[in-house]
Design a protein around this motif. Structure first.
Motif, PDB file in Angstrom:
ATOM      1  N   SER A  80     -38.046  88.499 -61.482  1.00  0.00           N
ATOM      2  CA  SER A  80     -38.341  89.930 -61.402  1.00  0.00           C
ATOM      3  C   SER A  80     -37.943  90.631 -62.705  1.00  0.00           C
ATOM      4  O   SER A  80     -38.678  91.465 -63.230  1.00  0.00           O
ATOM      5  N   MET A  81     -36.806  90.241 -63.259  1.00  0.00           N
ATOM      6  CA  MET A  81     -36.346  90.858 -64.505  1.00  0.00           C
ATOM      7  C   MET A  81     -37.197  90.406 -65.690  1.00  0.00           C
ATOM      8  O   MET A  81     -37.491  91.169 -66.606  1.00  0.00           O
ATOM      9  N   ALA A  82     -37.621  89.145 -65.639  1.00  0.00           N
ATOM     10  CA  ALA A  82     -38.499  88.649 -66.709  1.00  0.00           C
ATOM     11  C   ALA A  82     -39.820  89.403 -66.690  1.00  0.00           C
ATOM     12  O   ALA A  82     -40.403  89.711 -67.734  1.00  0.00           O
ATOM     13  N   ALA A  83     -40.276  89.763 -65.480  1.00  0.00           N
ATOM     14  CA  ALA A  83     -41.529  90.517 -65.346  1.00  0.00           C
ATOM     15  C   ALA A  83     -41.411  91.878 -66.017  1.00  0.00           C
ATOM     16  O   ALA A  83     -42.337  92.340 -66.701  1.00  0.00           O
ATOM     17  N   VAL A  84     -40.265  92.515 -65.874  1.00  0.00           N
ATOM     18  CA  VAL A  84     -40.081  93.828 -66.500  1.00  0.00           C
ATOM     19  C   VAL A  84     -40.153  93.689 -68.023  1.00  0.00           C
ATOM     20  O   VAL A  84     -40.902  94.399 -68.708  1.00  0.00           O
ATOM     21  N   ASN A 106     -43.806  92.839 -68.990  1.00  0.00           N
ATOM     22  CA  ASN A 106     -44.792  93.895 -68.767  1.00  0.00           C
ATOM     23  C   ASN A 106     -44.585  95.048 -69.738  1.00  0.00           C
ATOM     24  O   ASN A 106     -45.558  95.610 -70.265  1.00  0.00           O
ATOM     25  N   CYS A 107     -43.345  95.365 -70.031  1.00  0.00           N
ATOM     26  CA  CYS A 107     -43.069  96.446 -70.998  1.00  0.00           C
ATOM     27  C   CYS A 107     -43.467  96.029 -72.414  1.00  0.00           C
ATOM     28  O   CYS A 107     -43.594  96.869 -73.308  1.00  0.00           O
ATOM     29  N   SER A 108     -43.669  94.735 -72.608  1.00  0.00           N
ATOM     30  CA  SER A 108     -44.049  94.225 -73.934  1.00  0.00           C
ATOM     31  C   SER A 108     -45.549  93.988 -74.040  1.00  0.00           C
ATOM     32  O   SER A 108     -46.028  93.476 -75.044  1.00  0.00           O
ATOM     33  N   GLY A 109     -46.285  94.328 -72.943  1.00  0.00           N
ATOM     34  CA  GLY A 109     -47.737  94.215 -73.016  1.00  0.00           C
ATOM     35  C   GLY A 109     -48.354  93.075 -72.252  1.00  0.00           C
ATOM     36  O   GLY A 109     -49.530  92.772 -72.409  1.00  0.00           O
ATOM     37  N   VAL A 110     -47.570  92.403 -71.394  1.00  0.00           N
ATOM     38  CA  VAL A 110     -48.074  91.250 -70.641  1.00  0.00           C
ATOM     39  C   VAL A 110     -48.329  91.645 -69.190  1.00  0.00           C
ATOM     40  O   VAL A 110     -47.502  92.275 -68.544  1.00  0.00           O
ATOM     41  N   ASP A 111     -49.533  91.287 -68.689  1.00  0.00           N
ATOM     42  CA  ASP A 111     -49.876  91.608 -67.294  1.00  0.00           C
ATOM     43  C   ASP A 111     -49.773  90.386 -66.386  1.00  0.00           C
ATOM     44  O   ASP A 111     -49.834  90.513 -65.167  1.00  0.00           O
ATOM     45  N   TRP A 112     -49.697  89.177 -67.002  1.00  0.00           N
ATOM     46  CA  TRP A 112     -49.940  87.938 -66.247  1.00  0.00           C
ATOM     47  C   TRP A 112     -49.143  86.816 -66.883  1.00  0.00           C
ATOM     48  O   TRP A 112     -49.218  86.610 -68.099  1.00  0.00           O
ATOM     49  N   THR A 113     -48.348  86.099 -66.099  1.00  0.00           N
ATOM     50  CA  THR A 113     -47.598  84.973 -66.649  1.00  0.00           C
ATOM     51  C   THR A 113     -48.184  83.660 -66.137  1.00  0.00           C
ATOM     52  O   THR A 113     -48.654  83.573 -65.003  1.00  0.00           O
ATOM     53  N   PHE A 114     -48.147  82.641 -66.993  1.00  0.00           N
ATOM     54  CA  PHE A 114     -48.626  81.314 -66.570  1.00  0.00           C
ATOM     55  C   PHE A 114     -47.417  80.558 -65.997  1.00  0.00           C
ATOM     56  O   PHE A 114     -46.935  79.605 -66.569  1.00  0.00           O
ATOM     57  N   SER A 115     -46.978  81.052 -64.878  1.00  0.00           N
ATOM     58  CA  SER A 115     -45.759  80.543 -64.230  1.00  0.00           C
ATOM     59  C   SER A 115     -45.791  80.989 -62.782  1.00  0.00           C
ATOM     60  O   SER A 115     -46.407  81.998 -62.476  1.00  0.00           O
ATOM     61  N   PRO A 116     -45.228  80.233 -61.822  1.00  0.00           N
ATOM     62  CA  PRO A 116     -44.322  79.097 -61.950  1.00  0.00           C
ATOM     63  C   PRO A 116     -45.066  77.766 -62.063  1.00  0.00           C
ATOM     64  O   PRO A 116     -46.159  77.602 -61.540  1.00  0.00           O
ATOM     65  N   MET A 117     -44.440  76.840 -62.766  1.00  0.00           N
ATOM     66  CA  MET A 117     -44.919  75.453 -62.815  1.00  0.00           C
ATOM     67  C   MET A 117     -44.273  74.718 -61.647  1.00  0.00           C
ATOM     68  O   MET A 117     -43.063  74.655 -61.536  1.00  0.00           O
ATOM     69  N   ILE A 118     -45.107  74.132 -60.779  1.00  0.00           N
ATOM     70  CA  ILE A 118     -44.578  73.556 -59.535  1.00  0.00           C
ATOM     71  C   ILE A 118     -45.064  72.123 -59.351  1.00  0.00           C
ATOM     72  O   ILE A 118     -45.361  71.683 -58.240  1.00  0.00           O
ATOM     73  N   LYS A 140     -46.941  97.702 -58.009  1.00  0.00           N
ATOM     74  CA  LYS A 140     -45.613  98.304 -58.226  1.00  0.00           C
ATOM     75  C   LYS A 140     -45.269  98.253 -59.716  1.00  0.00           C
ATOM     76  O   LYS A 140     -45.798  97.423 -60.454  1.00  0.00           O
ATOM     77  N   ASP A 141     -44.337  99.099 -60.147  1.00  0.00           N
ATOM     78  CA  ASP A 141     -43.989  99.143 -61.570  1.00  0.00           C
ATOM     79  C   ASP A 141     -43.565  97.779 -62.113  1.00  0.00           C
ATOM     80  O   ASP A 141     -42.781  97.076 -61.495  1.00  0.00           O
ATOM     81  N   ASN A 142     -44.099  97.489 -63.292  1.00  0.00           N
ATOM     82  CA  ASN A 142     -43.690  96.303 -64.038  1.00  0.00           C
ATOM     83  C   ASN A 142     -43.773  95.006 -63.250  1.00  0.00           C
ATOM     84  O   ASN A 142     -42.958  94.115 -63.441  1.00  0.00           O
ATOM     85  N   ARG A 143     -44.744  94.902 -62.366  1.00  0.00           N
ATOM     86  CA  ARG A 143     -45.001  93.611 -61.729  1.00  0.00           C
ATOM     87  C   ARG A 143     -46.072  92.916 -62.544  1.00  0.00           C
ATOM     88  O   ARG A 143     -46.885  93.565 -63.177  1.00  0.00           O
ATOM     89  N   ILE A 144     -46.028  91.601 -62.578  1.00  0.00           N
ATOM     90  CA  ILE A 144     -47.072  90.864 -63.308  1.00  0.00           C
ATOM     91  C   ILE A 144     -47.659  89.799 -62.387  1.00  0.00           C
ATOM     92  O   ILE A 144     -46.979  89.329 -61.459  1.00  0.00           O
ATOM     93  N   ALA A 145     -48.906  89.457 -62.658  1.00  0.00           N
ATOM     94  CA  ALA A 145     -49.560  88.429 -61.854  1.00  0.00           C
ATOM     95  C   ALA A 145     -48.936  87.078 -62.170  1.00  0.00           C
ATOM     96  O   ALA A 145     -48.645  86.776 -63.325  1.00  0.00           O
ATOM     97  N   ALA A 146     -48.723  86.267 -61.151  1.00  0.00           N
ATOM     98  CA  ALA A 146     -48.180  84.920 -61.333  1.00  0.00           C
ATOM     99  C   ALA A 146     -49.326  83.911 -61.344  1.00  0.00           C
ATOM    100  O   ALA A 146     -50.469  84.247 -61.027  1.00  0.00           O
ATOM    101  N   CYS A 147     -48.986  82.683 -61.713  1.00  0.00           N
ATOM    102  CA  CYS A 147     -50.011  81.653 -61.845  1.00  0.00           C
ATOM    103  C   CYS A 147     -49.419  80.296 -61.495  1.00  0.00           C
ATOM    104  O   CYS A 147     -48.522  79.824 -62.193  1.00  0.00           O
TER     105      CYS A 147
END
Ligand code: GLC
Length: 728
Positions: A140-144, A147-159, A199-206
């Motif tokens: 959740s903190m990494a998302a903030v 997202n504040c740095s311009g990222v909407d979507w992370t290529f994570s979690p690797m499972i 919600k604020d500063n949420r990013i799409a997961a992958c």
């Protein structure tokens, strides 16, 4: 009547008709309606562009040197965003919003794997904490930060379930067990996405890498994987099913060839399972240039064929190979790809963009970085997570914690190599923000012990020039602490190693230091389980600290001094030697369990899945079941009391396994189905419970993905105890 008509006419004749905002721009309308309205307005070319991802900014991943696309079309669907500030992203987004006919925002993705600027421990370490809440907080903190740095979507979690430490990417996932990967997958998805993407500063997961990438033959990256349908369903798919059920926004297909059909163009996994069986409504992005790589995999004769078989199999977005934007137009015009399939893929991409609120908020608000990077609470979570990941593997004679020792010799190549503690995929983490081991030891033992530091040997190579002076230092000490292990780029992508033992120079250094005749503590920093059969007998205590991220040496210094009571337990088995691979806890039974063993070494692994020592002692009570016989639809409760009989507080993880000794499809000896970690003050007792739902916890799955529950005998196993249960 006439006057009303005149009124209507006068309005229409003299005041310009207000152009109604097109429906897709009306945020009050349901996403589904907005998607259909926008789709109906798009040209074929505009649709195809939405299915492409290029890169923007300085690409730092040496495995994927993508050309920085000179001319990025303003209508591009997505960009991998390498810059750390949002300015470049906003400039590019402005082009999309203002230079294109429909103003469709770009989706900016990035590899936020274990943190963005605050770097947390690698995922393999995180799973050893067995603290899903803390991992969720970290995501959740990494998302903030992202997202504040311009990222909407992370290529994570690797499972990717992984059982071969030669494979460098074992560091990026949550170990050898399907249930463990599923549990941390859900925690990560919830952390990144929150309970609603808007919600604020949420990013799409992958979820990645779909699917079976961890089965790469002999641990070599990018290669063939032999996976039966049975193994696909009982081992590699479960974490993905859990992630889809948790509402993950996207999935990334994997590089590997799944028994003859590469994941990139595998209609069974991409369409039949993911989209039809699991009703996944997000989209699938390929891995880096994987569409083009179908040619080298022998699945396509050329790029156009690669594009055709990928999109028709269910791959929605092409990451940087340009096969889609180069050939989809022709393929559709010739009827080789249907309009329906094109629209389905575009619909999925647009849906995420609407859900993220990008049409209303396409730009990242530019605020001073110190307002959102490296915040105290994220550093605090990183510290706690790094502490809870540490696994005390051996502690002969309770050598640890080190108290009342006059002189400590602190040695090894890791004592002043903070960059190696970041681990791979460390996003925008910076070496100068990692707490070096030697500084941490100084701080921890200030006024408590004399310290002598000596790197002693290199990570690899043959330079023994430091051995003699290091031995002199060791001879003058009361205890020798050796910080050995791996560089950060020995694990991660394209980082396969033929052997998981420490490099010869490190083993030889450990043997040399043994000559000092002093108690030795081996502290390992690594991105994989290591083969320790030659060095384990030389060391009185062994700690696996993994790669802790920015907390660096501080957490392990706390374990050495006793300030931190280690609570980590292994999520991956430590083989005795490379030759034992694959060895994992949930293997199936042998036809002759006491035979067929190795002649040259013990056949048991060095450290089992779930192994981890503490500075206190836990006493387990009797395992109790609320019922011994239940019907399939009934539930029951298993419970066990655990008492801390030591003299200090500790946190204990209880792993609950089930066994099904006889089944029409043979099953693993035991299967993890629940775990719980509780803090237990000295002298106190906690009750650990496992609410068993037979269909969920005792059933098995066949090679077609059908879950079944047989009547008969089952076992509930905890801490070596087993209680029998009958399903009637
Ligand atoms: C890489 C990796 C994948 C990563 C992607 C984008 O090749 O396989 O894990 O997310 O490309 O960097």
């Amino acid at each position: 009547m006439k006057s009303i008509l005149c009124l209507i006419l006068s309005c229409s004749l003299f005041s310009p008709v207000k152009e109604d905002k097109p429906l897709y721009k009306d945020a009050s309308r349901p996403v589904e309606e907005r998607v259909e309205d926008l789709l109906g307005r798009m040209t074929q070319e505009e649709k195809i562009l939405q299915l492409n991802q290029y890169t923007l900014g300085q690409n730092t991943n040496e495995n994927n040197i993508g050309e920085v696309t000179a001319k990025i079309p303003a209508g591009i669907g997505s960009l991998i965003y390498f810059q750390e500030d949002p300015e470049m992203r906003n400039e590019m987004q402005k082009r999309a919003m203002e230079e294109t006919r429909l103003g469709i925002p770009i989706l900016f993705g990035f590899d936020v794997i274990h943190g963005y600027r605050t770097v947390y421990p690698i995922p393999l370490a995180q799973a050893c904490s067995w603290n899903t809440d803390l991992v969720q907080q970290a995501c959740s903190m990494a998302a903030v930060e992202a997202n504040c740095s311009g990222v909407d979507w992370t290529f994570s979690p690797m499972i990717d379930v992984a059982r071969d430490g030669r494979w460098g990417r074992i560091s990026e996932g949550y170990g050898e067990d399907p249930y463990t990967n599923a549990a941390f997958c859900v925690a990560s998805v919830k952390g990144y996405q929150g309970d609603g993407l808007r919600k604020d500063n949420r990013i799409a997961a992958c979820l990645k890498h779909y699917v079976g990438y961890g089965a790469s033959e002999a641990g070599r990256d990018y290669v063939y994987t032999e996976i039966s349908r049975q193994t696909l369903w009982d081992t590699y798919l479960p974490p993905y099913e859990a992630g889809v059920k948790a509402g993950v926004a996207t999935v990334m297909s994997s590089f590997n060839d799944i028994s003859g059909t590469p994941a990139t163009c595998n209609s069974y996994t991409l369409d039949e399972v993911l989209k039809k069986r699991w009703n996944f409504d997000g989209f699938v992005v390929s891995d880096w240039a994987a569409v083009d790589q179908l040619i080298s995999q022998g699945a396509a004769a050329n790029r156009k064929e690669a594009a055709r078989i990928s999109i028709n199999a269910g791959l929605d977005m092409d990451m940087v190979s340009h096969c889609y934007d180069q050939y989809l137009d022709t393929l559709i015009n010739k009827g080789d790809v249907s309009e329906e399939r094109l629209n389905d893929a575009v619909r999925r991409v647009l849906t995420l963009k609407f859900r993220l609120g990008l049409f209303e908020h396409p730009y990242t608000e530019v605020v001073p970085a110190e307002q959102y990077l490296l915040q105290p609470q994220s550093k605090e979570v990183a510290e706690r997570l790094a502490e809870e990941c540490i696994v005390l593997l051996k502690n002969e004679g309770n050598l640890l914690p080190l108290q009342d020792k006059k002189t400590l010799a602190v040695m090894g190549p890791l004592i002043d190599a903070p960059e190696e503690l970041l681990g791979n995929w460390s996003a925008h983490g910076r070496t100068e923000e990692v707490f070096p081991i030697q500084d941490a030891i100084r701080q921890e033992f200030e006024g408590k012990a004399n310290l002598a530091f000596h790197t002693g040997c290199p990570f690899e190579g043959n330079d023994r020039s430091g051995f003699a002076s290091a031995l002199e230092t060791a001879r003058k000490a009361d205890v020798v602490i050796l910080f050995m292990g791996e560089k950060r780029n020995w694990s991660g992508e394209n980082c396969s190693r033929s052997a998981i033992e420490l490099p010869a120079i490190q083993e030889s250094f450990i043997q040399e230091m043994k000559k000092a005749g002093k108690p030795m503590v081996l502290v390992l920093a690594s991105g994989r389980p290591l083969g320790l059969h030659r060095v384990e007998p030389l060391c009185d205590a062994i700690i696996e600290m993994w790669q802790p991220g920015i907390p660096g040496g501080r957490p392990v210094a706390g374990v050495l001094s006793g300030r931190v009571n280690p609570s980590g337990k292994l999520c991956v088995t430590f083989p005795r030697t490379t030759g034992q691979i694959p060895v994992y806890y949930n293997q199936r039974q042998s036809s002759r369990p006491t035979l067929g063993l190795y002649q040259d070494i013990p056949s048991a692994p060095l450290y089992e899945f779930g192994h981890g020592l503490s500075y206190t002692t836990y006493q387990y009570g009797e395992l109790k079941l609320s019922k011994q016989t239940v019907k399939k639809e009934e539930t029951l409760v298993a419970e066990i009391a655990v008492t801390n009989v030591g003299n200090r507080t500790g946190a204990e993880t209880v792993h609950w396994f089930i066994s099904d000794p006889y089944c029409r499809i043979t099953r693993p000896k035991r299967e993890l189905k629940h775990f719980e970690k509780l803090e237990i003050p000295a002298g106190e007792t906690r009750i650990f419970r496992f609410e068993i739902n037979p269909m969920r916890d005792l059933s098995f799955v066949d090679g077609e993905g059908n879950r079944f529950l047989e009547t008969g005998e089952y076992g509930v196993i905890v801490n070596g105890q087993k209680a029998c249960l009958t399903i009637e």
